[in-house]
Design an enzyme around this catalytic site. Structure first.
Site, PDB file in Angstrom:
ATOM      1  N   GLN A 145      -5.660 -42.526-145.558  1.00 49.06           N
ATOM      2  CA  GLN A 145      -4.500 -42.086-144.759  1.00 49.06           C
ATOM      3  C   GLN A 145      -4.585 -42.731-143.385  1.00 49.06           C
ATOM      4  O   GLN A 145      -5.557 -42.524-142.651  1.00 49.06           O
ATOM      5  CB  GLN A 145      -4.484 -40.556-144.642  1.00 49.06           C
TER       6      GLN A 145
ATOM      7  N   TYR B  56      -3.467 -43.232-139.579  1.00 42.74           N
ATOM      8  CA  TYR B  56      -2.779 -42.845-138.350  1.00 42.74           C
ATOM      9  C   TYR B  56      -2.697 -44.092-137.493  1.00 42.74           C
ATOM     10  O   TYR B  56      -3.703 -44.798-137.324  1.00 42.74           O
ATOM     11  CB  TYR B  56      -3.561 -41.782-137.579  1.00 42.74           C
TER      12      TYR B  56
ATOM     13  N   THR C  56       0.895 -41.988-142.302  1.00 45.67           N
ATOM     14  CA  THR C  56       1.477 -40.732-141.795  1.00 45.67           C
ATOM     15  C   THR C  56       2.370 -41.055-140.611  1.00 45.67           C
ATOM     16  O   THR C  56       1.916 -41.581-139.594  1.00 45.67           O
ATOM     17  CB  THR C  56       0.365 -39.733-141.408  1.00 45.67           C
TER      18      THR C  56
ATOM     19  N   HIS D 268       4.022 -31.740-142.570  1.00 44.24           N
ATOM     20  CA  HIS D 268       2.672 -31.620-142.033  1.00 44.24           C
ATOM     21  C   HIS D 268       2.200 -30.162-142.066  1.00 44.24           C
ATOM     22  O   HIS D 268       1.449 -29.710-141.207  1.00 44.24           O
ATOM     23  CB  HIS D 268       2.648 -32.141-140.589  1.00 44.24           C
TER      24      HIS D 268
ATOM     25  N   ASP E   1       4.280 -32.031-150.093  1.00 45.79           N
ATOM     26  CA  ASP E   1       3.403 -30.928-149.683  1.00 45.79           C
ATOM     27  C   ASP E   1       4.080 -30.034-148.662  1.00 45.79           C
ATOM     28  O   ASP E   1       5.229 -30.240-148.292  1.00 45.79           O
ATOM     29  CB  ASP E   1       2.023 -31.420-149.200  1.00 45.79           C
ATOM     30  N   SER E   2       3.336 -29.035-148.240  1.00 47.96           N
ATOM     31  CA  SER E   2       3.694 -28.020-147.238  1.00 47.96           C
ATOM     32  C   SER E   2       4.139 -26.727-147.903  1.00 47.96           C
ATOM     33  O   SER E   2       5.262 -26.621-148.393  1.00 47.96           O
ATOM     34  CB  SER E   2       4.773 -28.525-146.264  1.00 47.96           C
TER      35      SER E   2
ATOM     36  N   GLY F 183      -2.938 -28.752-148.698  1.00 51.83           N
ATOM     37  CA  GLY F 183      -3.893 -28.971-147.622  1.00 51.83           C
ATOM     38  C   GLY F 183      -4.794 -27.769-147.416  1.00 51.83           C
ATOM     39  O   GLY F 183      -5.874 -27.660-148.020  1.00 51.83           O
TER      40      GLY F 183
HETATM   41  C1  LIG Z   1      -6.757 -28.853-140.855  1.00 50.36           C
HETATM   42  C2  LIG Z   1      -5.684 -29.848-141.168  1.00 50.36           C
HETATM   43  C3  LIG Z   1      -5.836 -31.160-140.778  1.00 50.36           C
HETATM   44  C4  LIG Z   1      -4.864 -32.101-141.095  1.00 50.36           C
HETATM   45  N1  LIG Z   1      -5.067 -33.417-140.769  1.00 50.36           N
HETATM   46  C5  LIG Z   1      -4.203 -34.351-141.213  1.00 50.36           C
HETATM   47  C6  LIG Z   1      -4.489 -35.721-141.035  1.00 50.36           C
HETATM   48  O1  LIG Z   1      -5.514 -36.092-140.488  1.00 50.36           O
HETATM   49  N2  LIG Z   1      -3.578 -36.619-141.502  1.00 50.36           N
HETATM   50  C7  LIG Z   1      -2.425 -36.235-142.132  1.00 50.36           C
HETATM   51  O2  LIG Z   1      -1.644 -37.083-142.559  1.00 50.36           O
HETATM   52  N3  LIG Z   1      -2.148 -34.935-142.318  1.00 50.36           N
HETATM   53  C8  LIG Z   1      -3.000 -33.988-141.897  1.00 50.36           C
HETATM   54  N4  LIG Z   1      -2.745 -32.664-142.128  1.00 50.36           N
HETATM   55  C9  LIG Z   1      -1.539 -32.280-142.896  1.00 50.36           C
HETATM   56  C10 LIG Z   1      -1.848 -32.247-144.385  1.00 50.36           C
HETATM   57  O3  LIG Z   1      -2.078 -33.550-144.888  1.00 50.36           O
HETATM   58  C11 LIG Z   1      -0.682 -31.649-145.189  1.00 50.36           C
HETATM   59  O4  LIG Z   1       0.503 -32.348-144.902  1.00 50.36           O
HETATM   60  C12 LIG Z   1      -0.479 -30.160-144.938  1.00 50.36           C
HETATM   61  O5  LIG Z   1      -1.700 -29.473-144.773  1.00 50.36           O
HETATM   62  C13 LIG Z   1       0.280 -29.559-146.118  1.00 50.36           C
HETATM   63  O6  LIG Z   1       0.582 -28.245-145.917  1.00 50.36           O
HETATM   64  P1  LIG Z   1      -0.249 -27.005-146.525  1.00 50.36           P
HETATM   65  O7  LIG Z   1      -1.456 -26.884-145.673  1.00 50.36           O
HETATM   66  O8  LIG Z   1       0.721 -25.889-146.342  1.00 50.36           O
HETATM   67  O9  LIG Z   1      -0.562 -27.297-147.967  1.00 50.36           O
HETATM   68  C14 LIG Z   1      -3.683 -31.699-141.789  1.00 50.36           C
HETATM   69  C15 LIG Z   1      -3.540 -30.363-142.169  1.00 50.36           C
HETATM   70  C16 LIG Z   1      -4.522 -29.451-141.871  1.00 50.36           C
HETATM   71  C17 LIG Z   1      -4.337 -28.021-142.325  1.00 50.36           C
END
Ligand SMILES: Cc1cc2nc3c(=O)[nH]c(=O)nc-3n(C[C@H](O)[C@H](O)[C@H](O)COP(=O)(O)O)c2cc1C
Length: 374
Positions: A129, A131, A157, A270, A301-302, A324
């Protein structure tokens, strides 16, 4: 206090008891007043599936095709930075679980384990992934590293032009890498198991971007506001593997990503951690599916918190579901065993859901399984 894990919510409650507040709130928290985080899940809950009877459903297959490959299950692990806050070596646990169940795992630029090491743990199940860093050169240095590691799929992302204001993080004095003041000291002292384990292994670091003076070094709070569609074109010409753009919630953006030659889009807000007033992802999914056509890969997701939700998002147009927080709740609650418990709960719930709706494979899930469509 929850003693056993029968649902993702059980794991969340257990993790809340075991982790220092700073760590739990980093994982559990979201942007603003966190409305969207709740809306994501409740909007999926509102969807009704249609039970069907007297269908032979003895043999059910949970495999799912995506990006020219078959996966063991229809859901995977979303990229999460600083996962090591859930427990030391959480990143390794995620990678190894991905390999065990043959599902994808997002390897975050902000990971607490290096992308090189993660590739060794995850093998072909790891997706890097990306950034975007403070400038193009630093960003392309990361792309080169990912290529050298042998990653085949990259998630760009795109929904973090800047890290959004997350009130719980600010309240707890969360900074990455975090400093330990009096407040944090009390928090850690009252959770000795986590704190001692973290002390032994060292506090989690942003290892991929740690050295600020190196080619690919930057901070989590650095602005990425310079990036625009021309960058996607450059990335597309540079990266020969699969390219998926993450953080899409608009039909216009989905079409632009498709036109730029990406191999798929990843519908996500996110987990409500960026724009609190954004729409719930499930609400925008059908429109995006309609716009990009039925064959274009869509990840989603989400807000997925159970197996029925996985089936619902596939019915609404996604090809593949990602989650996530639930996996980090599992790790926070019971390390590897907790993580595997989350995967097992989801797969059993999906299997049971298929039986109720009279389907035997994930490839049979379409809008026809939604209530009110027959
Ligand atoms: C603790 C945490 C760290 C995250 N870090 C990133 C990241 O580094 N890069 C990214 O693309 N998304 C990141 N996300 C978003 C997740 O990839 C994802 O989109 C999100 O958690 C999905 O929602 P859910 O937690 O309700 O399943 C993060 C989410 C959480 C909870």
């Amino acid at each position: 206090m929850v003693k056993q894990i029968f649902s993702i919510d059980d794991a969340r409650k257990m993790a809340r008891g075991k982790l220092p507040r700073l760590a739990f709130d980093y994982i559990d928290g979201a942007a603003g007043n966190e409305d969207l985080n709740h809306l994501n899940a409740s909007a999926i809950d509102q969807i009704r599936l249609q039970p069907r009877v007297l269908v032979k459903v003895e043999d059910r297959v949970l495999k799912k095709n995506l990006l020219d490959r078959e996966w063991g299950l229809p859901f995977g692990i979303a990229p999460m930075g600083l996962a090591g806050l859930a427990w030391p070596e959480a990143d390794r646990m995620l990678a190894q679980a991905a390999r065990k169940y043959d599902i994808p795992v997002g390897v975050s630029t902000m990971g607490s384990c290096s992308m090189e090491e993660m590739k060794r743990y995850a093998g072909g199940n790891g997706w890097f992934q990306l950034y975007v860093g403070p400038d193009e050169e630093m960003t392309m240095a990361l792309v080169d590293r990912a290529e050298k590691c042998g990653y085949e799929t990259m998630l760009l992302t795109a929904d973090v032009p800047e890290v959004a204001k997350r009130n719980r993080e600010q309240r707890n004095g969360f900074e990455a890498p975090f400093r330990i003041g009096v407040k944090q000291f009390v928090d850690f002292a009252t959770h000795p198991h986590w704190s001692l384990s973290t002390l032994v292994r060292g506090k989690p670091q942003l290892v991929n971007v740690r050295a600020r003076d190196s080619a690919s070094g930057f901070r989590r709070s650095d602005s990425r506001a310079w990036v625009d569609w021309t960058f996607l074109d450059k990335l597309r010409s540079r990266w020969k593997g699969n390219l998926v753009v993450k953080g899409i919630t608009s039909v216009q953006d989905a079409l632009s990503v498709q036109q730029a030659g990406a191999d798929g889009i990843y519908v996500s807000n996110h987990g409500g951690r960026q724009l609190n007033s954004a729409p719930a992802t499930i609400e925008v999914l059908p429109g995006i599916r309609q716009a990009v056509g039925e064959d274009y890969p869509i990840l989603f997701d989400s807000g997925i918190r159970n197996g029925e939700a996985v089936v619902k998002v596939l019915a609404k147009g996604a090809d593949y579901a990602m989650l996530g927080r639930p996996f980090l709740y599992g790790i926070g609650a019971r390390r590897e065993a907790g993580l595997e418990r989350i995967v097992e709960i989801l797969l059993q719930e999906i299997r049971s859901t298929l039986a109720q709706i009279g389907r035997v494979s994930m490839e049979e899930i379409d809008t026809g399984v939604l209530a009110g469509t027959d």
